[in-house]
Scaffold this motif. Structure first.
Motif, PDB file in Angstrom:
ATOM      1  N   ALA A  35      -3.139   4.101   2.859  1.00 48.89           N
ATOM      2  CA  ALA A  35      -4.198   3.522   1.958  1.00 48.89           C
ATOM      3  C   ALA A  35      -4.978   4.558   1.306  1.00 48.89           C
ATOM      4  O   ALA A  35      -5.508   4.492   0.124  1.00 48.89           O
ATOM      5  CB  ALA A  35      -4.713   2.228   2.328  1.00 48.89           C
ATOM      6  N   SER A  36      -5.371   5.591   2.108  1.00 47.68           N
ATOM      7  CA  SER A  36      -6.473   6.453   1.880  1.00 47.68           C
ATOM      8  C   SER A  36      -6.159   7.278   0.436  1.00 47.68           C
ATOM      9  O   SER A  36      -7.308   7.825   0.047  1.00 47.68           O
ATOM     10  CB  SER A  36      -6.890   7.277   3.059  1.00 47.68           C
ATOM     11  N   VAL A  37      -5.113   7.589   0.209  1.00 46.61           N
ATOM     12  CA  VAL A  37      -4.386   8.371  -0.777  1.00 46.61           C
ATOM     13  C   VAL A  37      -4.529   7.640  -2.098  1.00 46.61           C
ATOM     14  O   VAL A  37      -4.522   8.179  -3.230  1.00 46.61           O
ATOM     15  CB  VAL A  37      -3.211   8.987  -0.787  1.00 46.61           C
ATOM     16  N   ILE A  38      -4.931   6.340  -2.158  1.00 48.84           N
ATOM     17  CA  ILE A  38      -4.772   5.657  -3.385  1.00 48.84           C
ATOM     18  C   ILE A  38      -6.342   5.653  -4.043  1.00 48.84           C
ATOM     19  O   ILE A  38      -7.327   5.570  -3.754  1.00 48.84           O
ATOM     20  CB  ILE A  38      -4.573   4.101  -3.099  1.00 48.84           C
ATOM     21  N   THR A  54       1.019   9.413  -5.587  1.00 42.21           N
ATOM     22  CA  THR A  54       1.491  10.645  -5.518  1.00 42.21           C
ATOM     23  C   THR A  54       2.295  11.123  -6.417  1.00 42.21           C
ATOM     24  O   THR A  54       2.447  12.504  -7.040  1.00 42.21           O
ATOM     25  CB  THR A  54       2.158  10.670  -4.233  1.00 42.21           C
ATOM     26  N   LYS A  55       3.147  10.398  -7.231  1.00 39.13           N
ATOM     27  CA  LYS A  55       4.175  10.743  -8.176  1.00 39.13           C
ATOM     28  C   LYS A  55       3.257  10.589  -9.514  1.00 39.13           C
ATOM     29  O   LYS A  55       4.142  10.845 -10.566  1.00 39.13           O
ATOM     30  CB  LYS A  55       5.333  10.053  -8.087  1.00 39.13           C
ATOM     31  N   LYS A  56       2.113  10.076  -9.694  1.00 34.26           N
ATOM     32  CA  LYS A  56       1.430   9.922 -10.972  1.00 34.26           C
ATOM     33  C   LYS A  56       2.178   8.968 -11.694  1.00 34.26           C
ATOM     34  O   LYS A  56       2.193   9.245 -12.884  1.00 34.26           O
ATOM     35  CB  LYS A  56       1.213  11.127 -11.717  1.00 34.26           C
ATOM     36  N   THR A  57       2.965   7.974 -11.174  1.00 31.97           N
ATOM     37  CA  THR A  57       3.448   6.857 -11.945  1.00 31.97           C
ATOM     38  C   THR A  57       2.587   5.606 -12.323  1.00 31.97           C
ATOM     39  O   THR A  57       3.233   4.631 -12.942  1.00 31.97           O
ATOM     40  CB  THR A  57       4.915   6.640 -11.391  1.00 31.97           C
ATOM     41  N   LEU A  58       1.471   5.496 -11.562  1.00 27.89           N
ATOM     42  CA  LEU A  58       0.871   4.345 -11.559  1.00 27.89           C
ATOM     43  C   LEU A  58      -0.217   4.450 -12.615  1.00 27.89           C
ATOM     44  O   LEU A  58      -0.997   5.179 -12.643  1.00 27.89           O
ATOM     45  CB  LEU A  58      -0.045   3.993 -10.256  1.00 27.89           C
ATOM     46  N   LYS A  59       0.132   3.727 -13.809  1.00 26.19           N
ATOM     47  CA  LYS A  59      -0.849   3.609 -14.894  1.00 26.19           C
ATOM     48  C   LYS A  59      -1.894   2.122 -14.946  1.00 26.19           C
ATOM     49  O   LYS A  59      -1.182   1.418 -14.472  1.00 26.19           O
ATOM     50  CB  LYS A  59       0.184   3.647 -16.355  1.00 26.19           C
ATOM     51  N   PRO A  60      -2.627   2.468 -15.700  1.00 24.99           N
ATOM     52  CA  PRO A  60      -3.664   1.156 -15.875  1.00 24.99           C
ATOM     53  C   PRO A  60      -2.761   0.181 -16.454  1.00 24.99           C
ATOM     54  O   PRO A  60      -2.143   0.287 -17.506  1.00 24.99           O
ATOM     55  CB  PRO A  60      -4.599   1.722 -16.986  1.00 24.99           C
ATOM     56  N   GLY A  61      -2.973  -1.001 -15.979  1.00 23.28           N
ATOM     57  CA  GLY A  61      -2.211  -2.124 -16.408  1.00 23.28           C
ATOM     58  C   GLY A  61      -1.037  -2.467 -15.659  1.00 23.28           C
ATOM     59  O   GLY A  61      -0.295  -3.536 -15.967  1.00 23.28           O
ATOM     60  N   SER A  62      -0.499  -1.431 -15.052  1.00 23.27           N
ATOM     61  CA  SER A  62       0.899  -1.572 -14.443  1.00 23.27           C
ATOM     62  C   SER A  62       0.959  -2.346 -13.244  1.00 23.27           C
ATOM     63  O   SER A  62      -0.275  -2.700 -12.784  1.00 23.27           O
ATOM     64  CB  SER A  62       1.485  -0.168 -14.182  1.00 23.27           C
ATOM     65  N   PHE A  67       0.740  -1.165  -0.079  1.00 22.66           N
ATOM     66  CA  PHE A  67       0.002  -0.066   0.053  1.00 22.66           C
ATOM     67  C   PHE A  67       0.954   1.264  -0.111  1.00 22.66           C
ATOM     68  O   PHE A  67       0.734   2.268  -0.563  1.00 22.66           O
ATOM     69  CB  PHE A  67      -0.767   0.033   1.228  1.00 22.66           C
ATOM     70  N   MET A  68       2.095   1.183   0.685  1.00 23.47           N
ATOM     71  CA  MET A  68       2.960   2.265   0.836  1.00 23.47           C
ATOM     72  C   MET A  68       3.480   2.615  -0.800  1.00 23.47           C
ATOM     73  O   MET A  68       3.684   3.703  -1.151  1.00 23.47           O
ATOM     74  CB  MET A  68       3.899   2.159   1.555  1.00 23.47           C
ATOM     75  N   LYS A  69       3.913   1.650  -1.385  1.00 21.73           N
ATOM     76  CA  LYS A  69       4.289   1.661  -2.675  1.00 21.73           C
ATOM     77  C   LYS A  69       3.248   2.140  -3.483  1.00 21.73           C
ATOM     78  O   LYS A  69       3.567   3.085  -4.666  1.00 21.73           O
ATOM     79  CB  LYS A  69       4.914   0.414  -3.197  1.00 21.73           C
ATOM     80  N   MET A  70       2.011   1.715  -3.397  1.00 25.59           N
ATOM     81  CA  MET A  70       1.079   2.363  -4.256  1.00 25.59           C
ATOM     82  C   MET A  70       0.687   3.659  -4.000  1.00 25.59           C
ATOM     83  O   MET A  70       0.441   4.579  -4.969  1.00 25.59           O
ATOM     84  CB  MET A  70      -0.570   1.321  -4.043  1.00 25.59           C
ATOM     85  N   ALA A  71       0.732   4.254  -2.713  1.00 25.69           N
ATOM     86  CA  ALA A  71       0.388   5.449  -2.275  1.00 25.69           C
ATOM     87  C   ALA A  71       1.439   6.454  -3.054  1.00 25.69           C
ATOM     88  O   ALA A  71       1.207   7.424  -3.521  1.00 25.69           O
ATOM     89  CB  ALA A  71       0.638   5.572  -1.023  1.00 25.69           C
ATOM     90  N   GLU A  72       2.859   6.005  -3.123  1.00 28.06           N
ATOM     91  CA  GLU A  72       3.977   6.504  -3.361  1.00 28.06           C
ATOM     92  C   GLU A  72       3.590   6.847  -4.987  1.00 28.06           C
ATOM     93  O   GLU A  72       3.908   7.758  -5.677  1.00 28.06           O
ATOM     94  CB  GLU A  72       5.272   5.962  -3.187  1.00 28.06           C
TER      95      GLU A  72
END
Length: 457
Positions: free
Chosen positions: A380-383, A323-331, A315-320
């Motif tokens: 988790a709440s920022v995800i 926040t950095k806008k690097t989590l893309k669909p399908g990643s 969850f911490m990695k997801m939140a990071e």
């Protein structure tokens, strides 16, 4: 609930409902300033026993907090979860926190097999039902003939998975049979899946399966679940705007093991006292004299702690990444697959609607656990992720079957009208004609039953 005599450790404030904003403040705490305040969408006060157990000067603070009931909780979030599921989304419900903090109660309600208030022992809505029974009751109430609802239910204990739907409670290594399905969601192929036709089917299947869970008494809970329990509910239905296209929603209900450190746990003895109304209260009276029981629980607890720590890191990695806008669909998130919980859920969480229910104890005694739980919830709440819908076009055979079913329904309606017309005539009409209609009526009923059974799988 308040279970020990102590000062008030938390203040929960629901500041607004639309949009939902709330805060949790730690009281009588070593933490101060911003470290003692946590902002969330919802913060619910439900420590029903506080008037009996609360010590100190904060009775007025406790009285000022709105006491939330199970129906009120469902009204706040249950309909939204149901809507997400019915729209063909993968939906994950997490229950996270210390043993005995109310995780299971929030999601399910009372679920002990020997409790008269266990949710599955009530065929009609009950005031103690949690989110899932309320939602499932409405789901089966609204169910149409061409819907298919199926269920899996299993428990992860250390390195094994126990299939709670299996009569023998079959166990295998957690990696066995774990693979992604056609929609990209993780599944355990060897665990039994059962098609459910009615609300009574669901509650009876759950009651039987729940009796196969591994539980033990610890000082935190007289019926502590020794591992992570996950139930999946698949709902397949035609899309409202295009009956030839099917929506497949899947609900993951994750009732996680308690977050307490393994070294803090002991196998406990309890005494049970009942009041005049028959309500039972369990009080821990100390460790069991057989130290081997405690050692076994602590060994289990070490693996549980590691799996929960890995989930927290995920969850911490997801939140990071959010926040950095690097989590893309399908990643995906690299790593975080050493233990069952993350290996099973991490790719699903990246494409699902996730609802996290973090339960905390209200007493000061449990502050160190409360602080850790609230920290996990804050990360988790920022995800925010874009859910992936599971949809598919009906096969030619399925479309033909649905057309036949609609034709049979129309023929049945016409047959009922002809029956009514004949019976309304003076003298009851021609007996031979009535007999012929009744014969055709029975034939149509049989054909419809076959068609509906085939449509439901």
């Amino acid at each position: 609930p308040f279970t020990v005599e102590d000062k008030l450790g938390v203040q929960l404030l629901q500041n607004s409902e639309d949009p939902p904003t709330s805060e949790v403040n730690l009281l009588n705490s070593q933490y101060d300033g911003d470290r003692a305040r946590f902002a969330f969408s919802y913060s619910w006060w439900s420590a029903f026993n506080y008037k009996k157990k609360l010590k100190g000067d904060e009775m007025a603070v406790a009285d000022d907090m709105k006491m939330m009931t199970q129906p009120m909780v469902y009204e706040s979030v249950g309909q939204r979860i149901k809507g997400d599921l019915m729209a063909g989304n993968a939906v994950v419900m997490f229950a996270y926190g210390l043993s005995g903090s109310g995780k299971t109660f929030t999601v399910f309600g009372p679920d002990a097999i020997d409790s008269p208030d266990a949710w599955f022992k009530h065929s009609e809505p009950h005031q103690l039902w949690g989110i899932l029974p309320n939602m499932a009751y409405e789901l089966f109430r609204d169910k149409k003939e061409d819907w298919k609802i199926s269920m899996k239910y299993f428990q992860n204990v250390v390195d094994i998975v126990r299939d709670l739907m299996s009569p023998q409670a079959k166990e295998c290594h957690y990696k066995d049979g774990m693979k992604k399905d056609d929609d990209g969601f993780m599944d355990i192929g060897w665990c039994q899946s059962k098609v459910l036709h009615t609300w009574d089917d669901f509650r009876k299947e759950f009651m039987t399966a729940n009796s196969r869970k591994a539980i033990s008494p610890t000082q935190f809970n007289h019926q502590s679940t020794r591992g992570h329990c996950i139930m999946t509910l698949d709902v397949e239905k035609p899309a409202d705007d295009d009956p030839s296209r099917k929506l497949r929603g899947r609900l993951y209900v994750c009732d996680l093991a308690g977050t307490e450190p393994a070294g803090d746990i002991f196998y406990a003895n309890y005494k049970c006292e009942a009041d005049d109304a028959g309500n039972k209260e369990y009080t821990c009276v100390g460790p069991h004299p057989d130290q081997s029981k405690t050692k076994e629980l602590q060994d289990q607890g070490k693996k549980i702690n590691l799996s929960l720590s890995e989930m927290a890191q995920f969850f911490m990695k997801m939140a990071e990444a959010v926040t950095k806008k690097t989590l893309k669909p399908g990643s995906t998130i690299p790593g975080c697959n050493s233990f069952f919980l993350c290996k099973y859920l991490k790719d699903t969480l990246l494409q699902a609607k996730t609802y996290l229910f973090c339960a905390i104890r209200p007493e000061v005694t449990y502050h160190k656990y409360t602080f850790a739980t609230l920290g996990f919830a804050k990360n988790a709440s920022v995800i925010k992720v874009q859910p992936k819908k599971a949809t598919t076009a009906g096969s030619p055979a399925e479309r033909k079957l649905m057309q036949e079913l609609e034709t049979l329904k129309a023929a049945m309606a016409d047959m009922r009208k002809q029956n009514a017309d004949l019976e309304a005539r003076a003298g009851g009409g021609d007996p031979a004609a009535i007999a012929e209609l009744q014969k055709k009526n029975e034939e149509l009923k049989a054909k419809m039953a076959e068609a509906e059974a085939e449509a439901a799988g």
